[in-house]
Design an enzyme around this catalytic site. Structure first.
Site, short mmCIF file in Angstrom:
data_model
loop_
_atom_site.label_atom_id
_atom_site.label_comp_id
_atom_site.label_asym_id
_atom_site.label_seq_id
_atom_site.Cartn_x
_atom_site.Cartn_y
_atom_site.Cartn_z
N GLU A 186 -26.59 14.65 -1.93
CA GLU A 186 -27.98 14.77 -1.48
C GLU A 186 -28.91 13.84 -2.26
O GLU A 186 -29.98 13.47 -1.76
CB GLU A 186 -28.47 16.22 -1.58
CG GLU A 186 -28.63 16.76 -2.99
CD GLU A 186 -29.08 18.22 -3.00
OE1 GLU A 186 -30.21 18.49 -2.56
OE2 GLU A 186 -28.28 19.07 -3.42
N TYR B 238 -9.56 -3.27 -10.90
CA TYR B 238 -9.39 -1.87 -10.49
C TYR B 238 -7.98 -1.35 -10.75
O TYR B 238 -7.79 -0.18 -11.08
CB TYR B 238 -9.82 -1.66 -9.04
CG TYR B 238 -8.86 -2.17 -7.99
CD1 TYR B 238 -7.91 -1.33 -7.44
CD2 TYR B 238 -8.92 -3.48 -7.55
CE1 TYR B 238 -7.04 -1.78 -6.48
CE2 TYR B 238 -8.04 -3.95 -6.59
CZ TYR B 238 -7.11 -3.10 -6.06
OH TYR B 238 -6.23 -3.55 -5.11
N HIS C 271 -27.58 20.66 0.86
CA HIS C 271 -27.81 21.29 -0.45
C HIS C 271 -26.97 22.57 -0.60
O HIS C 271 -26.85 23.32 0.35
CB HIS C 271 -29.30 21.63 -0.60
CG HIS C 271 -29.64 22.23 -1.92
ND1 HIS C 271 -29.75 21.48 -3.07
CD2 HIS C 271 -29.88 23.52 -2.28
CE1 HIS C 271 -30.05 22.28 -4.08
NE2 HIS C 271 -30.14 23.52 -3.63
N GLU D 7 -7.54 1.86 -13.05
CA GLU D 7 -6.95 3.06 -12.47
C GLU D 7 -5.72 3.52 -13.24
O GLU D 7 -5.56 4.71 -13.52
CB GLU D 7 -6.62 2.80 -10.99
CG GLU D 7 -7.85 2.71 -10.11
CD GLU D 7 -7.53 2.29 -8.69
OE1 GLU D 7 -8.37 2.55 -7.80
OE2 GLU D 7 -6.46 1.70 -8.45
N CYS E 254 -1.52 1.67 -3.05
CA CYS E 254 -2.58 2.67 -3.03
C CYS E 254 -2.10 4.09 -2.75
O CYS E 254 -2.67 5.04 -3.31
CB CYS E 254 -3.68 2.27 -2.05
SG CYS E 254 -3.12 1.46 -0.55
N CYS F 193 0.82 -1.22 0.00
CA CYS F 193 0.00 0.00 0.00
C CYS F 193 0.85 1.26 0.00
O CYS F 193 0.68 2.13 -0.84
CB CYS F 193 -0.93 0.00 1.20
SG CYS F 193 -1.94 1.49 1.30
N LYS G 255 -0.28 5.38 -5.89
CA LYS G 255 -1.33 5.36 -6.91
C LYS G 255 -2.25 6.57 -6.79
O LYS G 255 -2.55 7.26 -7.77
CB LYS G 255 -2.12 4.05 -6.79
CG LYS G 255 -3.24 3.85 -7.79
CD LYS G 255 -4.60 4.36 -7.31
CE LYS G 255 -5.04 3.83 -5.97
NZ LYS G 255 -5.54 2.47 -5.99
#
Length: 461
Positions: free
Chosen positions: A442, A178, A437, A182, A48, A43, A51
């Protein structure tokens, strides 16, 4: 005091191993940890973290384009690959230092060497023999080398992609998971002519079908070439140094680099598992029970080496459960259900729970709430990308079974949605929640009517 050198010996200095070692040492246990490369594991060092930094870098061209609609005039930008690599290396070195410092401050002994099991309580660590009452294996995984592919030696993997001496003008990436998706977005965003080759009929298997299709279409609209139902048959190095990627379909694509992203395998070679009697599965994964214990009473394993769920936060959670079980007298089984995850594509995906297809196999009645819209941030920029949000709901109990988002900040939303689904909240709970909002999120609490229903696997309404 036992007759062993250590109460716990951890093999592997990745996120899971470091967390377990640090927590156990913090409890006053005699702990040692061995790491032959660098602390932080896949990682932090080659996964990650770098990345995500590269993802950020690759997004700037679109930010520059979008700025015009908001009144900004941006000079023609230029990109310097060595600067990105250098700054990435500095950040990784900083993080590695924090991992090491945490272990040292907790009182753990650090071995910068490879550790191999000699028997259930004895290890060879860089030529030195040590003993431990309990042993934890957390050595992670590595890219599938795909050695059956002629010319595989000319290819790179995700590991090498972070440290290329120069950015290629074109790249072919094989894979549809993935990692492949990616990196296809990263290289394209950095100006590389990018082709993604995948044997399946659609990228990102096991993700919700709507998100897969929408991401595929958006990537192609950006200029990424996606070739499904195809595979590499060979990679040939040409006289000019470029590579020729030969496909089963008969196509030949010339590129500066060919990257293989076709899965990862447990990193269990040459660990001495047979000598210690530790059982492994068909891909070399260490077999464990719900508490991460192997078939050998005093040996545990966690993280990618067990090939359960290959995600860093999962390894960390398994480490915490291990410490609770082994050193705190609180047996804690690992809960791998309802794990939120993200794909840092462009646009990104955030998802938790069951996809529509998975839910349809398990539940007789479903309600599906779906919204597709252009997010507010794209209105003045003129960018046409759509955002997609989807809730899959049990038609009988109203429990939200799956939540899926495609669009800006989808990963951030998935983390919070993960809490809601873990708590088994219902669609009524979502409906009672006030909206923030204006925000894209939302929509998750304002989809009051189902887009359609599914009964016994068939779509109705």
């Amino acid at each position: 005091m036992s007759n062993f050198d250590y109460d716990l010996f951890v093999i592997g200095g990745g996120s899971g191993g470091v967390r377990a070692g640090r927590l156990a040492a913090g409890l006053g246990k005699r702990v040692a940890i061995a790491e032959e490369y660098r602390f932080g594991g896949t990682c932090v060092i080659r996964g990650c973290v770098p990345k995500k930094l590269f993802v950020y870098a690759s997004q700037f061209p679109e930010h520059f384009e979008d700025a015009a609609g908001y009144g900004w005039t941006v000079p023609k930008p230029s990109f310097d690959w060595p600067t990105l690599v250098k700054n990435k290396d500095q950040e990784i070195a900083r993080l590695e230092g924090l991992y090491r410092k945490g272990l040292e401050n907790a009182g753990a002994d650090i071995f910068e060497a490879r550790a191999r099991l000699i028997d259930p309580h004895t290890l060879d660590v860089g030529g030195k023999r040590v003993t431990a009452d309990k042993i934890l294996i957390a050595v992670g995984g590595r890219p599938n080398p795909h050695e059956a592919l002629p010319g595989h030696e000319h290819c790179i993997f995700s590991n090498e992609a972070f440290d290329l001496p120069e950015l290629p003008s074109a790249i072919v990436i094989e894979g549809g998971g993935y990692i492949a998706v990616e990196f296809a977005n990263i290289f394209h965003g950095l100006g590389v002519d990018t082709t993604l080759v995948y044997r399946g009929k659609e990228i990102l298997s096991r993700f919700d079908q709507d998100l897969r299709r929408e991401l595929h279409a958006t990537m192609e609209a950006k200029g990424i070439k996606i070739l499904c139902h195809d595979i590499l048959t060979s990679v040939e190095k040409q006289a000019d140094g470029k590579l020729a990627a030969h496909l089963k379909s008969g196509k030949v694509i010339e590129a500066g680099q060919v990257m293989l992203a076709i899965g990862r395998i447990p990193n269990t070679q040459d660990l001495g598992l047979e000598a210690a009697g530790v059982e492994t599965g068909k891909t070399g994964e260490i077999l464990v029970d719900g508490f991460s214990r192997t078939n050998v009473e005093n040996i545990w394993a966690l993280g990618d080496v067990t090939n359960r769920v290959q995600l860093t936060p999962v390894a960390i959670h398994e480490a915490m459960c291990f410490v609770e079980t082994v050193f705190k007298g609180n047996p804690t089984e690992v809960d791998h259900d309802t794990i939120a995850t993200a794909v840092f594509s462009q646009p990104e995906i955030g998802t938790v729970g069951l996809s529509e297809d998975e839910a349809a196999l398990r539940f007789d009645k479903l309600e599906v709430y779906r919204a597709s819209f252009r997010p507010m941030r794209h209105t003045l920029s003129g960018r046409q990308e759509k955002m997609l949000m989807k809730l899959v709901v049990d038609g009988q109990t109203r429990r939200v079974l799956g939540a899926h988002v495609l669009g800006p900040d989808a990963g951030e939303m998935a983390q919070l949605l993960g809490i809601s689904l873990k708590a088994r909240l219902t669609k009524d709970d979502f409906d009672r929640t006030m909206a923030v909002h204006p925000s894209a999120a939302e929509e998750l609490v304002t989809m009051y009517q189902p887009s359609y229903r599914i009964e016994k696997g068939e779509r109705v309404g």
